[in-house]
Scaffold this motif. Structure first.
Motif, PDB file in Angstrom:
ATOM      1  N   GLU A  31       0.766  -1.245  -0.012  1.00 40.77           N
ATOM      2  CA  GLU A  31       0.133  -0.167   0.041  1.00 40.77           C
ATOM      3  C   GLU A  31       0.886   1.294  -0.030  1.00 40.77           C
ATOM      4  N   LEU A  32       2.039   1.323   0.888  1.00 39.04           N
ATOM      5  CA  LEU A  32       2.820   2.472   0.820  1.00 39.04           C
ATOM      6  C   LEU A  32       3.697   2.579  -0.649  1.00 39.04           C
ATOM      7  N   ALA A  35       0.879   4.099  -2.905  1.00 33.19           N
ATOM      8  CA  ALA A  35       0.886   5.500  -2.550  1.00 33.19           C
ATOM      9  C   ALA A  35       1.945   6.533  -2.885  1.00 33.19           C
ATOM     10  N   CYS A  62       6.668   0.294   8.248  1.00 35.35           N
ATOM     11  CA  CYS A  62       7.267  -0.236   7.192  1.00 35.35           C
ATOM     12  C   CYS A  62       8.416   0.659   6.871  1.00 35.35           C
ATOM     13  N   ASP A  80       3.932   5.070   7.360  1.00 29.57           N
ATOM     14  CA  ASP A  80       2.725   4.709   7.038  1.00 29.57           C
ATOM     15  C   ASP A  80       2.412   5.094   5.592  1.00 29.57           C
ATOM     16  N   SER A  81       1.416   4.433   5.016  1.00 32.80           N
ATOM     17  CA  SER A  81       0.858   4.750   3.751  1.00 32.80           C
ATOM     18  C   SER A  81      -0.187   5.929   3.605  1.00 32.80           C
ATOM     19  N   PRO A  85       3.364   9.517   2.803  1.00 33.75           N
ATOM     20  CA  PRO A  85       3.845   9.679   1.550  1.00 33.75           C
ATOM     21  C   PRO A  85       4.440  11.063   1.124  1.00 33.75           C
TER      22      PRO A  85
END
Length: 130
Positions: A31-32, A35, A62, A80-81, A85
């Protein structure tokens, strides 16, 4: 942005504890990575984002790495996504603009200041043949 040969590597093996899930964890890396790709594309940049199976920073999910030829490599964890970002892209912008990969403390977003796991020196230049 002067991107040079910067690549952002994102660990996709990291498991983050999540009591609200039946497995007891999730994997925030994919997901990150997505993003970051979207944020970079919307900024008109072409910095590649590469998923990697493990950056061996399992206790700080992450984790991402900034790497470019001739520059120091940074490993940054606890990302974190949903919230990081923009900060990751900001840090990547400063990294890409640097001559040696070292980002000044004042130019590091909060997640970068708190999350640096390691800074690894560049490999020495290969001897010239001739």
């Amino acid at each position: 942005m002067s991107e040079g040969d910067l690549t952002i590597f994102v660990c996709v093996a990291c498991q983050r504890p999540r009591a609200d899930l039946p497995e007891g964890f999730d994997k925030p890396g994919p997901e990150l990575a997505e993003a970051l790709r979207q944020r970079i594309a919307s900024a008109g940049s072409t910095i590649p984002v590469e998923p990697v199976d493990c950056l061996a920073v399992c206790n700080r999910p992450c984790t991402v790495a900034f790497a470019a030829g001739g520059k120091w490599t940074y490993l940054i964890g606890d990302l974190d996504s949903a919230t990081h970002p923009d900060e990751i892209v900001s840090a990547a912008t400063h990294y890409a603009a640097s001559t040696n990969g070292i980002v000044a403390w004042k130019d590091r977003p909060a997640s970068f200041r708190k999350g640096v796991v390691a800074r690894v020196p560049p490999l020495p230049a290969a001897p010239q043949q001739g």
